[in-house]
Design a protein around this motif. Sequence first.
Motif, short mmCIF file in Angstrom:
data_model
loop_
_atom_site.label_atom_id
_atom_site.label_comp_id
_atom_site.label_asym_id
_atom_site.label_seq_id
_atom_site.Cartn_x
_atom_site.Cartn_y
_atom_site.Cartn_z
N ASP A 199 0.81 -1.23 0.00
CA ASP A 199 0.00 0.00 0.00
C ASP A 199 0.84 1.27 0.00
O ASP A 199 0.33 2.34 -0.35
CB ASP A 199 -0.92 0.03 1.22
CG ASP A 199 -2.28 -0.56 0.92
OD1 ASP A 199 -2.47 -1.05 -0.21
OD2 ASP A 199 -3.16 -0.55 1.82
N ARG A 200 2.09 1.16 0.39
CA ARG A 200 2.92 2.37 0.45
C ARG A 200 3.09 3.02 -0.93
O ARG A 200 3.21 4.23 -1.04
CB ARG A 200 4.30 2.03 1.02
CG ARG A 200 4.30 1.48 2.43
CD ARG A 200 3.76 2.46 3.45
NE ARG A 200 4.05 2.05 4.80
CZ ARG A 200 3.54 2.62 5.88
NH1 ARG A 200 2.70 3.63 5.75
NH2 ARG A 200 3.86 2.19 7.09
N PRO A 203 -1.23 1.05 -3.78
CA PRO A 203 -2.56 0.82 -3.21
C PRO A 203 -3.57 0.36 -4.26
O PRO A 203 -4.53 -0.33 -3.93
CB PRO A 203 -2.94 2.18 -2.62
CG PRO A 203 -2.13 3.17 -3.40
CD PRO A 203 -0.84 2.47 -3.70
N PHE A 222 -5.47 7.77 0.37
CA PHE A 222 -4.11 7.21 0.23
C PHE A 222 -3.22 7.66 1.39
O PHE A 222 -2.02 7.92 1.21
CB PHE A 222 -3.48 7.61 -1.10
CG PHE A 222 -4.22 7.11 -2.30
CD1 PHE A 222 -4.40 5.76 -2.52
CD2 PHE A 222 -4.75 7.99 -3.23
CE1 PHE A 222 -5.08 5.28 -3.63
CE2 PHE A 222 -5.43 7.53 -4.35
CZ PHE A 222 -5.60 6.17 -4.55
N ASN A 224 -1.99 6.08 3.74
CA ASN A 224 -0.96 5.11 4.10
C ASN A 224 0.16 5.04 3.07
O ASN A 224 1.10 4.26 3.21
CB ASN A 224 -1.60 3.71 4.25
CG ASN A 224 -0.75 2.76 5.06
OD1 ASN A 224 -0.13 3.15 6.04
ND2 ASN A 224 -0.69 1.50 4.63
N SER A 225 0.05 5.86 2.02
CA SER A 225 0.99 5.78 0.89
C SER A 225 1.99 6.93 0.91
O SER A 225 1.67 8.04 1.32
CB SER A 225 0.23 5.80 -0.44
OG SER A 225 -0.68 4.71 -0.52
#
Length: 282
Positions: A199-200, A203, A222, A224-225
């Motif tokens: 997900d970084r 995603p 996003f 977490n990205s």
Amino acid sequence: MEPPSLVLCAIESAARVYHDRPVGFFMKGLHDIETEEEMNRAKNLFPSISSFDNVHILPLRFEELFDNTPLQTWYEKVDPQKEVYWTHVLSDACRLAIIWTFGGIYMDTDVISTQPIPSDNFFAPRSTDGFSNGVFGLPRIHSLVWELMDNFVQNYRGEIWGHQGPQLVTRVLKNKCKSVKLSLKEDVTCGPLTFFVPDRFYPIPYPAWRKYYIQWDTLPTFSNSFGLHLWNFMNKNEKTMVPGSNTLVEHLYRNNCPSVYEAERVKYDMVRNEINKANGDH
């Protein structure tokens, strides 16, 4: 010498996120560039990114880049005319040599940066089964980069797509970090290396790449990205960001590369006005 807007967006977004670091963009068409003044003139060819002092447009010279690395003998012997995936193989080689020489973070030019990556020692798996070489970071003259370059040459299979890229990174790291299990939920480490969750940077996985070019009822954050890989290799019909389309990619441009977005909006309006004028004349 005419990079598409996605490339310029990738550069601008990186320049904004890493405002305290140099951002280098290597171009094959600049092979005759020698001085800093010539580099500045080249940068001015791209008005949407020319105002960013930390952006450096650099010549991509293969012989110079591969000199004194394991890739040198390979490059001197390989016949590009017989290579099925020459552009991709050459790109896979260049990114290794660039990081060997300069260190830092490598990113493909279809990656839109969204927030700083908290490590310079990392790789980015696409899934729990394998790694990608679209984004990674290592210090200069790092032994792992030498090992990757050496494996590139010793196990060269140019007729297999990805063998010198994602598959190379996967086989070297899986051998080096046998006890490490990749996770979808949390970043893991192998010594000083961090292996980020997919997900970084991914995603939206590559089979679903078209989602970037459609409208969403609720836009994803996003959060977490660190960056978003738009999988441009899959984009055979050359879908682009269209101003006013309200697609996800338009929102990404607005938020992460506003200078490029504005330049594209002006260009789009000019073309639309010309079409309307032509239709009115008829």
